[in-house]
Write a protein that holds these residues in place. Structure first.
Motif, PDB file in Angstrom:
ATOM      1  N   VAL A   1      36.387  49.458  78.092  1.00 58.45           N
ATOM      2  CA  VAL A   1      37.894  50.759  78.592  1.00 58.45           C
ATOM      3  C   VAL A   1      37.350  51.741  79.867  1.00 58.45           C
ATOM      4  O   VAL A   1      38.163  51.847  80.521  1.00 58.45           O
ATOM      5  CB  VAL A   1      37.567  51.621  76.140  1.00 58.45           C
ATOM      6  CG1 VAL A   1      38.619  52.745  77.924  1.00 58.45           C
ATOM      7  CG2 VAL A   1      38.604  50.684  75.708  1.00 58.45           C
ATOM      8  N   ASP A   2      36.362  51.662  79.607  1.00 60.41           N
ATOM      9  CA  ASP A   2      36.295  52.778  81.609  1.00 60.41           C
ATOM     10  C   ASP A   2      36.139  52.193  82.715  1.00 60.41           C
ATOM     11  O   ASP A   2      37.172  52.848  83.088  1.00 60.41           O
ATOM     12  CB  ASP A   2      34.620  53.631  81.234  1.00 60.41           C
ATOM     13  CG  ASP A   2      34.457  54.822  80.398  1.00 60.41           C
ATOM     14  OD1 ASP A   2      35.464  55.032  79.659  1.00 60.41           O
ATOM     15  OD2 ASP A   2      33.143  55.092  80.105  1.00 60.41           O
ATOM     16  N   GLN A   3      35.930  51.174  82.480  1.00 63.29           N
ATOM     17  CA  GLN A   3      36.132  50.377  83.993  1.00 63.29           C
ATOM     18  C   GLN A   3      37.372  49.806  83.716  1.00 63.29           C
ATOM     19  O   GLN A   3      37.728  50.360  85.261  1.00 63.29           O
ATOM     20  CB  GLN A   3      35.539  48.885  84.197  1.00 63.29           C
ATOM     21  CG  GLN A   3      35.899  47.919  83.023  1.00 63.29           C
ATOM     22  CD  GLN A   3      34.591  46.753  83.348  1.00 63.29           C
ATOM     23  OE1 GLN A   3      34.125  46.532  84.517  1.00 63.29           O
ATOM     24  NE2 GLN A   3      35.617  45.686  82.709  1.00 63.29           N
ATOM     25  N   VAL A   4      38.189  49.912  83.042  1.00 62.17           N
ATOM     26  CA  VAL A   4      39.842  49.620  82.870  1.00 62.17           C
ATOM     27  C   VAL A   4      40.592  51.143  83.204  1.00 62.17           C
ATOM     28  O   VAL A   4      41.121  51.729  84.540  1.00 62.17           O
ATOM     29  CB  VAL A   4      40.586  49.195  81.798  1.00 62.17           C
ATOM     30  CG1 VAL A   4      41.966  48.772  82.248  1.00 62.17           C
ATOM     31  CG2 VAL A   4      39.973  48.162  81.633  1.00 62.17           C
TER      32      VAL A   4
ATOM     33  N   LEU B   1      40.699  62.592  83.896  1.00 59.87           N
ATOM     34  CA  LEU B   1      40.157  61.356  82.560  1.00 59.87           C
ATOM     35  C   LEU B   1      38.804  62.467  82.046  1.00 59.87           C
ATOM     36  O   LEU B   1      38.531  62.022  80.527  1.00 59.87           O
ATOM     37  CB  LEU B   1      39.474  60.985  83.415  1.00 59.87           C
ATOM     38  CG  LEU B   1      40.428  59.955  84.461  1.00 59.87           C
ATOM     39  CD1 LEU B   1      39.230  58.961  85.198  1.00 59.87           C
ATOM     40  CD2 LEU B   1      41.128  59.396  83.028  1.00 59.87           C
ATOM     41  N   THR B   2      38.570  63.981  81.954  1.00 56.87           N
ATOM     42  CA  THR B   2      37.481  64.505  80.833  1.00 56.87           C
ATOM     43  C   THR B   2      38.798  64.469  79.483  1.00 56.87           C
ATOM     44  O   THR B   2      37.852  64.621  78.492  1.00 56.87           O
ATOM     45  CB  THR B   2      37.458  65.732  81.814  1.00 56.87           C
ATOM     46  OG1 THR B   2      36.435  65.405  82.087  1.00 56.87           O
ATOM     47  CG2 THR B   2      35.545  66.565  80.202  1.00 56.87           C
ATOM     48  N   ILE B   3      39.828  65.746  79.704  1.00 62.34           N
ATOM     49  CA  ILE B   3      40.556  65.167  78.818  1.00 62.34           C
ATOM     50  C   ILE B   3      40.794  64.088  77.667  1.00 62.34           C
ATOM     51  O   ILE B   3      40.968  64.144  76.839  1.00 62.34           O
ATOM     52  CB  ILE B   3      41.471  65.966  79.217  1.00 62.34           C
ATOM     53  CG1 ILE B   3      41.185  67.708  80.247  1.00 62.34           C
ATOM     54  CG2 ILE B   3      43.233  66.391  78.642  1.00 62.34           C
ATOM     55  CD1 ILE B   3      43.084  68.051  80.889  1.00 62.34           C
TER      56      ILE B   3
ATOM     57  N   LYS C   1      34.595  51.265  70.211  1.00 67.87           N
ATOM     58  CA  LYS C   1      33.980  51.441  68.988  1.00 67.87           C
ATOM     59  C   LYS C   1      32.470  51.190  69.283  1.00 67.87           C
ATOM     60  O   LYS C   1      31.384  51.041  68.541  1.00 67.87           O
ATOM     61  CB  LYS C   1      34.350  50.429  67.921  1.00 67.87           C
ATOM     62  CG  LYS C   1      35.394  50.305  67.470  1.00 67.87           C
ATOM     63  CD  LYS C   1      36.162  49.143  66.868  1.00 67.87           C
ATOM     64  CE  LYS C   1      38.049  49.273  66.147  1.00 67.87           C
ATOM     65  NZ  LYS C   1      37.871  48.740  65.450  1.00 67.87           N
ATOM     66  N   SER C   2      31.952  50.549  70.440  1.00 64.88           N
ATOM     67  CA  SER C   2      30.724  50.909  70.652  1.00 64.88           C
ATOM     68  C   SER C   2      30.246  50.816  72.187  1.00 64.88           C
ATOM     69  O   SER C   2      31.286  51.229  72.641  1.00 64.88           O
ATOM     70  CB  SER C   2      30.181  49.317  70.812  1.00 64.88           C
ATOM     71  OG  SER C   2      30.386  48.129  71.512  1.00 64.88           O
ATOM     72  N   ASN C   3      28.490  50.904  72.639  1.00 66.55           N
ATOM     73  CA  ASN C   3      28.728  51.588  73.772  1.00 66.55           C
ATOM     74  C   ASN C   3      28.994  50.553  75.094  1.00 66.55           C
ATOM     75  O   ASN C   3      29.964  51.078  76.152  1.00 66.55           O
ATOM     76  CB  ASN C   3      27.062  52.148  74.608  1.00 66.55           C
ATOM     77  CG  ASN C   3      26.655  52.950  73.683  1.00 66.55           C
ATOM     78  OD1 ASN C   3      27.326  53.686  73.894  1.00 66.55           O
ATOM     79  ND2 ASN C   3      25.112  52.696  73.474  1.00 66.55           N
ATOM     80  N   MET C   4      28.996  48.885  73.971  1.00 67.30           N
ATOM     81  CA  MET C   4      30.138  48.060  75.265  1.00 67.30           C
ATOM     82  C   MET C   4      30.725  48.326  75.724  1.00 67.30           C
ATOM     83  O   MET C   4      31.782  48.212  76.731  1.00 67.30           O
ATOM     84  CB  MET C   4      29.277  46.365  74.907  1.00 67.30           C
ATOM     85  CG  MET C   4      29.754  45.385  75.815  1.00 67.30           C
ATOM     86  SD  MET C   4      29.858  46.326  78.074  1.00 67.30           S
ATOM     87  CE  MET C   4      27.882  45.489  78.188  1.00 67.30           C
ATOM     88  N   GLU C   5      31.565  48.362  74.420  1.00 68.38           N
ATOM     89  CA  GLU C   5      33.323  48.603  74.427  1.00 68.38           C
ATOM     90  C   GLU C   5      34.085  49.570  75.092  1.00 68.38           C
ATOM     91  O   GLU C   5      34.394  49.705  75.498  1.00 68.38           O
ATOM     92  CB  GLU C   5      33.951  48.394  73.260  1.00 68.38           C
ATOM     93  CG  GLU C   5      34.170  47.099  72.481  1.00 68.38           C
ATOM     94  CD  GLU C   5      34.813  47.136  70.795  1.00 68.38           C
ATOM     95  OE1 GLU C   5      35.536  48.664  70.801  1.00 68.38           O
ATOM     96  OE2 GLU C   5      35.477  46.359  70.618  1.00 68.38           O
ATOM     97  N   GLN C   6      33.160  50.999  74.884  1.00 66.16           N
ATOM     98  CA  GLN C   6      33.764  52.336  76.222  1.00 66.16           C
ATOM     99  C   GLN C   6      33.332  51.563  77.148  1.00 66.16           C
ATOM    100  O   GLN C   6      34.016  52.064  77.670  1.00 66.16           O
ATOM    101  CB  GLN C   6      32.523  53.138  75.301  1.00 66.16           C
ATOM    102  CG  GLN C   6      33.030  53.643  73.594  1.00 66.16           C
ATOM    103  CD  GLN C   6      31.940  54.506  73.583  1.00 66.16           C
ATOM    104  OE1 GLN C   6      30.491  55.414  74.073  1.00 66.16           O
ATOM    105  NE2 GLN C   6      31.246  54.969  72.303  1.00 66.16           N
ATOM    106  N   ALA C   7      32.080  51.373  77.456  1.00 69.42           N
ATOM    107  CA  ALA C   7      31.797  51.017  78.893  1.00 69.42           C
ATOM    108  C   ALA C   7      32.728  49.897  79.581  1.00 69.42           C
ATOM    109  O   ALA C   7      34.088  50.097  80.299  1.00 69.42           O
ATOM    110  CB  ALA C   7      30.416  51.040  79.433  1.00 69.42           C
TER     111      ALA C   7
ATOM    112  N   MET D   1      42.347  53.254  75.233  1.00 66.61           N
ATOM    113  CA  MET D   1      42.864  54.336  76.135  1.00 66.61           C
ATOM    114  C   MET D   1      42.787  54.055  77.611  1.00 66.61           C
ATOM    115  O   MET D   1      43.729  53.367  78.336  1.00 66.61           O
ATOM    116  CB  MET D   1      41.984  55.473  76.693  1.00 66.61           C
ATOM    117  CG  MET D   1      40.977  55.157  77.011  1.00 66.61           C
ATOM    118  SD  MET D   1      39.721  57.123  77.244  1.00 66.61           S
ATOM    119  CE  MET D   1      40.479  57.871  78.447  1.00 66.61           C
ATOM    120  N   ALA D   2      42.590  52.292  77.222  1.00 68.32           N
ATOM    121  CA  ALA D   2      42.513  51.498  78.420  1.00 68.32           C
ATOM    122  C   ALA D   2      44.563  51.109  78.520  1.00 68.32           C
ATOM    123  O   ALA D   2      44.690  50.575  79.340  1.00 68.32           O
ATOM    124  CB  ALA D   2      41.499  50.287  78.495  1.00 68.32           C
TER     125      ALA D   2
END
Length: 204
Positions: free
Chosen positions: A88-91, A65-67, A80-86, A153-154
């Protein structure tokens, strides 16, 4: 332009999300597939003793996942934002956990493997599909992608992790039409479609 080398076994596994990201970004890389026989010699040269690894101009990155997140951030697929990144990350993290469960079943001893996979499909899978479906529907009613107005990436993580269960049971998504539509949406992105047509067929 950076020179990329991705090292992994000759399967989809935990490297496939990164391969899909590189494909959709249209980036060239050397896809170095280490056979299981070669792996013991290679293992001692890797800090974590695990693959995949990703070489970026001589700088080695470890952890799947780092890669994937490095590639996603580099080419605009991380949100595109901190919230969107979060979001994406949860998925992505849920997909990774679900994939890990599958590997435990797939690599179980032969005498318990069939039963373990059946349990995975009947118990873990409906819960995870329900979760994915809910998150998808929360974004524009499930008409597009998991987060925001464009692919991240989600979307690739869910597409890939569901490949394993669809190969086991072609009807497993019948109760989740939005996930089926999403899966088709991802598969027919031009660069993904081109990649999928060429990639080697493997069980995992």
């Amino acid at each position: 332009m950076p020179v990329y080398k991705l090292y992994y076994f000759p399967v989809r596994g935990r490297a496939e999300l990164s391969r899909l990201l590189l494909a959709v970004a249209g980036k060239d890389y050397e896809d170095i597939r280490i056979s299981f026989d070669e792996w013991p010699k290679k293992k001692s040269t890797i800090p974590t003793g695990q693959m995949p690894t990703f070489d970026v101009d001589g700088q080695l990155l470890c952890q799947s996942l780092t890669i994937a997140r490095y590639i996603a951030r580099e080419y605009g697929y991380a949100g595109k934002s901190n919230m969107e990144q979060a979001l994406v990350d949860q998925v992505v993290d849920t997909a990774s956990d679900y994939l890990g469960e599958y590997f435990k079943c797939y690599f179980a001893p032969e005498e318990t493997k069939k039963e373990a996979i059946e349990k995975y499909l009947k118990e873990s899978t409906p819960k995870t599909l329900t979760c994915f479906n809910k998150w998808l529907e929360q974004n524009d009613g499930g008409k597009g992608f998991f987060v925001g107005s464009s692919m991240t990436m989600a979307d690739l993580a869910v597409y890939e992790v569901l490949t394993n269960v669809v190969l086991r049971d072609s009807k497993i998504l019948d109760g989740f039409p939005k996930l089926v539509e999403h899966r088709n949406r991802v598969a027919f992105l031009p660069k993904i479609k081109e990649y999928l047509e060429k990639r080697p067929k493997t069980d995992v």
